[in-house]
Design an enzyme around this catalytic site. Structure first.
Site, PDB file in Angstrom:
ATOM      1  N   GLY A 167     -92.862 -49.260  51.340  1.00 28.71           N
ATOM      2  CA  GLY A 167     -91.826 -48.990  50.551  1.00 28.71           C
ATOM      3  C   GLY A 167     -92.211 -48.700  48.759  1.00 28.71           C
ATOM      4  O   GLY A 167     -93.216 -49.242  48.792  1.00 28.71           O
ATOM      5  N   LEU A 168     -91.458 -47.992  48.908  1.00 22.50           N
ATOM      6  CA  LEU A 168     -91.072 -47.536  47.307  1.00 22.50           C
ATOM      7  C   LEU A 168     -91.536 -48.855  46.395  1.00 22.50           C
ATOM      8  O   LEU A 168     -91.086 -50.252  47.041  1.00 22.50           O
ATOM      9  CB  LEU A 168     -90.296 -46.918  46.328  1.00 22.50           C
ATOM     10  CG  LEU A 168     -89.918 -45.461  47.343  1.00 22.50           C
ATOM     11  CD1 LEU A 168     -89.128 -44.907  47.038  1.00 22.50           C
ATOM     12  CD2 LEU A 168     -90.961 -44.133  47.055  1.00 22.50           C
ATOM     13  N   GLY A 217     -88.010 -53.682  46.865  1.00 20.96           N
ATOM     14  CA  GLY A 217     -87.652 -54.835  46.863  1.00 20.96           C
ATOM     15  C   GLY A 217     -88.206 -55.889  47.924  1.00 20.96           C
ATOM     16  O   GLY A 217     -88.368 -56.821  49.023  1.00 20.96           O
ATOM     17  N   LYS A 218     -89.988 -55.166  48.150  1.00 21.83           N
ATOM     18  CA  LYS A 218     -90.801 -55.739  49.072  1.00 21.83           C
ATOM     19  C   LYS A 218     -91.173 -57.000  48.722  1.00 21.83           C
ATOM     20  O   LYS A 218     -91.149 -57.896  49.709  1.00 21.83           O
ATOM     21  CB  LYS A 218     -92.416 -54.672  48.820  1.00 21.83           C
ATOM     22  CG  LYS A 218     -92.385 -53.686  49.276  1.00 21.83           C
ATOM     23  CD  LYS A 218     -93.501 -52.644  49.506  1.00 21.83           C
ATOM     24  CE  LYS A 218     -94.293 -52.926  47.702  1.00 21.83           C
ATOM     25  NZ  LYS A 218     -93.703 -51.796  47.036  1.00 21.83           N
ATOM     26  N   SER A 219     -92.056 -57.190  47.557  1.00 21.88           N
ATOM     27  CA  SER A 219     -92.087 -58.283  47.137  1.00 21.88           C
ATOM     28  C   SER A 219     -91.528 -59.616  47.044  1.00 21.88           C
ATOM     29  O   SER A 219     -91.339 -61.117  47.385  1.00 21.88           O
ATOM     30  CB  SER A 219     -92.382 -58.737  45.702  1.00 21.88           C
ATOM     31  OG  SER A 219     -93.894 -57.533  45.177  1.00 21.88           O
ATOM     32  N   ASP A 234     -98.936 -55.917  43.930  1.00 20.91           N
ATOM     33  CA  ASP A 234     -99.131 -56.273  41.885  1.00 20.91           C
ATOM     34  C   ASP A 234    -100.278 -57.748  42.160  1.00 20.91           C
ATOM     35  O   ASP A 234    -101.448 -57.007  41.472  1.00 20.91           O
ATOM     36  CB  ASP A 234     -98.356 -56.774  41.754  1.00 20.91           C
ATOM     37  CG  ASP A 234     -97.233 -55.444  40.947  1.00 20.91           C
ATOM     38  OD1 ASP A 234     -98.473 -54.737  40.256  1.00 20.91           O
ATOM     39  OD2 ASP A 234     -96.239 -55.702  40.864  1.00 20.91           O
ATOM     40  N   SER A 279     -98.268 -48.784  49.997  1.00 16.31           N
ATOM     41  CA  SER A 279     -99.095 -48.210  50.871  1.00 16.31           C
ATOM     42  C   SER A 279     -98.471 -47.084  51.195  1.00 16.31           C
ATOM     43  O   SER A 279     -97.774 -46.820  52.248  1.00 16.31           O
ATOM     44  CB  SER A 279     -99.382 -49.315  51.905  1.00 16.31           C
ATOM     45  OG  SER A 279     -97.834 -50.378  52.186  1.00 16.31           O
TER      46      SER A 279
HETATM   47  N1  LIG Z   1     -99.102 -44.725  39.743  1.00 15.13           N
HETATM   48  C1  LIG Z   1     -98.802 -45.613  40.864  1.00 15.13           C
HETATM   49  N2  LIG Z   1     -97.646 -45.979  41.404  1.00 15.13           N
HETATM   50  C2  LIG Z   1     -97.130 -46.853  42.431  1.00 15.13           C
HETATM   51  N3  LIG Z   1     -97.350 -47.851  41.649  1.00 15.13           N
HETATM   52  C3  LIG Z   1     -98.302 -48.526  40.310  1.00 15.13           C
HETATM   53  C4  LIG Z   1     -99.006 -47.372  39.673  1.00 15.13           C
HETATM   54  N4  LIG Z   1     -98.947 -47.008  38.620  1.00 15.13           N
HETATM   55  C5  LIG Z   1     -98.918 -49.448  38.743  1.00 15.13           C
HETATM   56  N5  LIG Z   1     -98.337 -48.307  39.415  1.00 15.13           N
HETATM   57  C6  LIG Z   1     -97.872 -50.648  39.685  1.00 15.13           C
HETATM   58  O1  LIG Z   1     -98.953 -51.326  40.631  1.00 15.13           O
HETATM   59  C7  LIG Z   1     -98.139 -51.999  42.173  1.00 15.13           C
HETATM   60  C8  LIG Z   1     -98.077 -51.360  43.833  1.00 15.13           C
HETATM   61  O2  LIG Z   1     -99.413 -52.080  43.354  1.00 15.13           O
HETATM   62  P1  LIG Z   1    -100.171 -51.314  45.471  1.00 15.13           P
HETATM   63  O3  LIG Z   1    -101.088 -52.121  45.674  1.00 15.13           O
HETATM   64  O4  LIG Z   1     -99.179 -52.400  46.438  1.00 15.13           O
HETATM   65  O5  LIG Z   1     -99.988 -50.033  45.321  1.00 15.13           O
HETATM   66  S1  LIG Z   1    -100.416 -49.125  46.573  1.00 15.13           S
HETATM   67  O6  LIG Z   1    -100.494 -50.115  47.869  1.00 15.13           O
HETATM   68  O7  LIG Z   1    -102.171 -49.177  46.379  1.00 15.13           O
HETATM   69  O8  LIG Z   1     -99.954 -47.627  46.594  1.00 15.13           O
HETATM   70  C9  LIG Z   1     -96.490 -51.216  42.016  1.00 15.13           C
HETATM   71  O9  LIG Z   1     -95.701 -52.586  42.037  1.00 15.13           O
HETATM   72  P2  LIG Z   1     -94.510 -52.734  42.671  1.00 15.13           P
HETATM   73  O10 LIG Z   1     -93.715 -52.265  42.160  1.00 15.13           O
HETATM   74  O11 LIG Z   1     -94.191 -53.916  43.311  1.00 15.13           O
HETATM   75  O12 LIG Z   1     -94.969 -52.168  44.019  1.00 15.13           O
HETATM   76  C10 LIG Z   1     -96.100 -50.976  40.567  1.00 15.13           C
HETATM   77  O13 LIG Z   1     -95.434 -51.722  39.373  1.00 15.13           O
HETATM   78  N1  LIG Z   2     -81.820 -57.123  47.975  1.00 17.78           N
HETATM   79  C1  LIG Z   2     -81.906 -57.144  47.033  1.00 17.78           C
HETATM   80  N2  LIG Z   2     -80.795 -57.357  46.382  1.00 17.78           N
HETATM   81  C2  LIG Z   2     -80.398 -57.127  45.001  1.00 17.78           C
HETATM   82  N3  LIG Z   2     -81.347 -56.812  44.298  1.00 17.78           N
HETATM   83  C3  LIG Z   2     -83.325 -57.434  44.842  1.00 17.78           C
HETATM   84  C4  LIG Z   2     -83.099 -57.267  46.513  1.00 17.78           C
HETATM   85  N4  LIG Z   2     -84.718 -57.081  46.586  1.00 17.78           N
HETATM   86  C5  LIG Z   2     -85.130 -57.471  44.991  1.00 17.78           C
HETATM   87  N5  LIG Z   2     -84.007 -56.738  44.549  1.00 17.78           N
HETATM   88  C6  LIG Z   2     -84.673 -56.340  42.820  1.00 17.78           C
HETATM   89  O1  LIG Z   2     -84.872 -55.398  43.190  1.00 17.78           O
HETATM   90  C7  LIG Z   2     -86.361 -55.463  42.425  1.00 17.78           C
HETATM   91  C8  LIG Z   2     -87.356 -54.872  42.893  1.00 17.78           C
HETATM   92  O2  LIG Z   2     -87.860 -56.203  44.177  1.00 17.78           O
HETATM   93  P1  LIG Z   2     -89.145 -55.944  44.187  1.00 17.78           P
HETATM   94  O3  LIG Z   2     -89.750 -57.284  44.921  1.00 17.78           O
HETATM   95  O4  LIG Z   2     -89.657 -56.037  42.560  1.00 17.78           O
HETATM   96  O5  LIG Z   2     -89.582 -54.688  44.014  1.00 17.78           O
HETATM   97  P2  LIG Z   2     -91.337 -54.015  45.279  1.00 17.78           P
HETATM   98  O6  LIG Z   2     -91.845 -55.347  45.482  1.00 17.78           O
HETATM   99  O7  LIG Z   2     -90.792 -53.290  46.025  1.00 17.78           O
HETATM  100  O8  LIG Z   2     -91.337 -53.126  43.727  1.00 17.78           O
HETATM  101  C9  LIG Z   2     -86.332 -57.370  41.609  1.00 17.78           C
HETATM  102  O9  LIG Z   2     -85.549 -56.856  40.092  1.00 17.78           O
HETATM  103  C10 LIG Z   2     -85.314 -57.903  42.429  1.00 17.78           C
HETATM  104  O10 LIG Z   2     -84.525 -58.588  41.757  1.00 17.78           O
END
Ligand SMILES: Nc1ncnc2c1ncn2[C@@H]1O[C@H](COP(=O)(O)OS(=O)(=O)O)[C@@H](OP(=O)(O)O)[C@H]1O
Ligand SMILES: Nc1ncnc2c1ncn2[C@@H]1O[C@H](COP(=O)(O)OP(=O)(O)O)[C@@H](O)[C@H]1O
Length: 218
Positions: free
Chosen positions: A42-43, A47-49, A72, A116
């Site tokens: 997902g984006l 909320g993946k982590s 991350d 992904s």
């Molecule tokens: N250009 C760009 N696009 C998307 N995300 C970015 C980018 N640069 C840095 N980040 C940070 O890196 C986290 C994503 O890493 P991933 O390994 O999950 O990315 S991927 O699956 O290879 O696309 C992602 O973390 P999450 O927010 O937890 O998804 C971002 O914090």
């Molecule tokens: N189910 C949920 N309801 C409300 N807030 C959420 C939920 N899941 C995640 N969040 C909040 O959304 C933000 C992004 O969550 P995170 O798990 O870091 O997303 P991702 O790993 O996809 O980037 C964080 O601030 C987290 O606390």
């Protein structure tokens, strides 16, 4: 059969698979669970982590062993040499898929949480395992929600043109066409992490992953 399943295309030649006597069934029996990969896609900000950690906690409380591979976190070590170009993302996912396969082979519930963004890369990971053992979970949260959350301020930087190739802004996210579990907002509200983790746990229970059962596809 097992030998075929574990082999991959390689640049190395003259290499042979060495089978160990303590195989996957023995480990699964020891743990009283069946190894698999729960792949959360997902984006950024969807909320993946949060789901991965909540799921791991739920499983732990049920006496089930899991391990979280978070995008991350992996980029701090195993994947620290990779950036966000399409070919780097592809390699990031491939490596993570291979590691996830090893955890599943050890009998664990491996929870991978990475953006992904490319369908083909996710399908490559799916193909590394017997099909039923790859459970794709789509965090189908709208971009507006993720952008409003923006916990790391990255969307803001991407909108300002200070980060190039940010997923959902100027790099594509390809949603799954058919995944095992899709999580959505309900009446415009995002369910709690515990609720969503419960849905995944129910799926794992129904498919027999949370108890040892020696069946041919495991
Ligand atoms: N250009 C760009 N696009 C998307 N995300 C970015 C980018 N640069 C840095 N980040 C940070 O890196 C986290 C994503 O890493 P991933 O390994 O999950 O990315 S991927 O699956 O290879 O696309 C992602 O973390 P999450 O927010 O937890 O998804 C971002 O914090
Ligand atoms: N189910 C949920 N309801 C409300 N807030 C959420 C939920 N899941 C995640 N969040 C909040 O959304 C933000 C992004 O969550 P995170 O798990 O870091 O997303 P991702 O790993 O996809 O980037 C964080 O601030 C987290 O606390």
């Amino acid at each position: 059969m097992e030998l075929f399943a574990m082999s991959t295309l390689s640049n190395s030649t003259n290499i042979f698979w060495h089978e160990c006597q303590v195989g996957k069934p023995a480990k699964q029996k020891l743990l009283n669970q069946n190894g698999c990969v729960v792949w959360i896609t997902g984006l950024s900000g969807s909320g993946k982590s949060t789901l991965a950690c909540s799921l791991s906690r739920e499983l732990h409380s049920k006496g089930k062993l899991s391990y979280v591979l978070d995008g991350d976190n992996l980029r701090h070590g195993l994947n620290k040499d990779l950036g966000f170009k399409p070919e780097d993302r592809t390699e990031n996912i491939r490596r993570t898929g291979e590691v996830a396969k090893l955890f599943a082979d050890a009998g664990l519930i491996c929870v991978a949480s990475l953006i992904s963004p490319y369908r083909r890369d996710r399908d490559t990971c799916r193909a590394m395992l017997p099909d039923a053992n790859f459970i794709e979970v789509f965090m189908n949260m709208p971009l507006e929600l993720c952008e409003a959350r923006d916990p790391k301020g990255l969307y803001k930087l991407a909108r300002a043109g200070k980060i190039k190739g940010f997923t959902g802004i100027d790099d594509p996210y390809e949603p799954p066409i058919s995944c095992e579990i899709e999580l959505n907002q309900e009446n415009g509200v995002c369910p709690t992490p515990t609720f969503m983790a419960g849905k995944v746990v129910t799926y794992l229970e129904e498919k027999g992953f949370l108890g040892y059962l020696r069946v041919w596809w495991i």
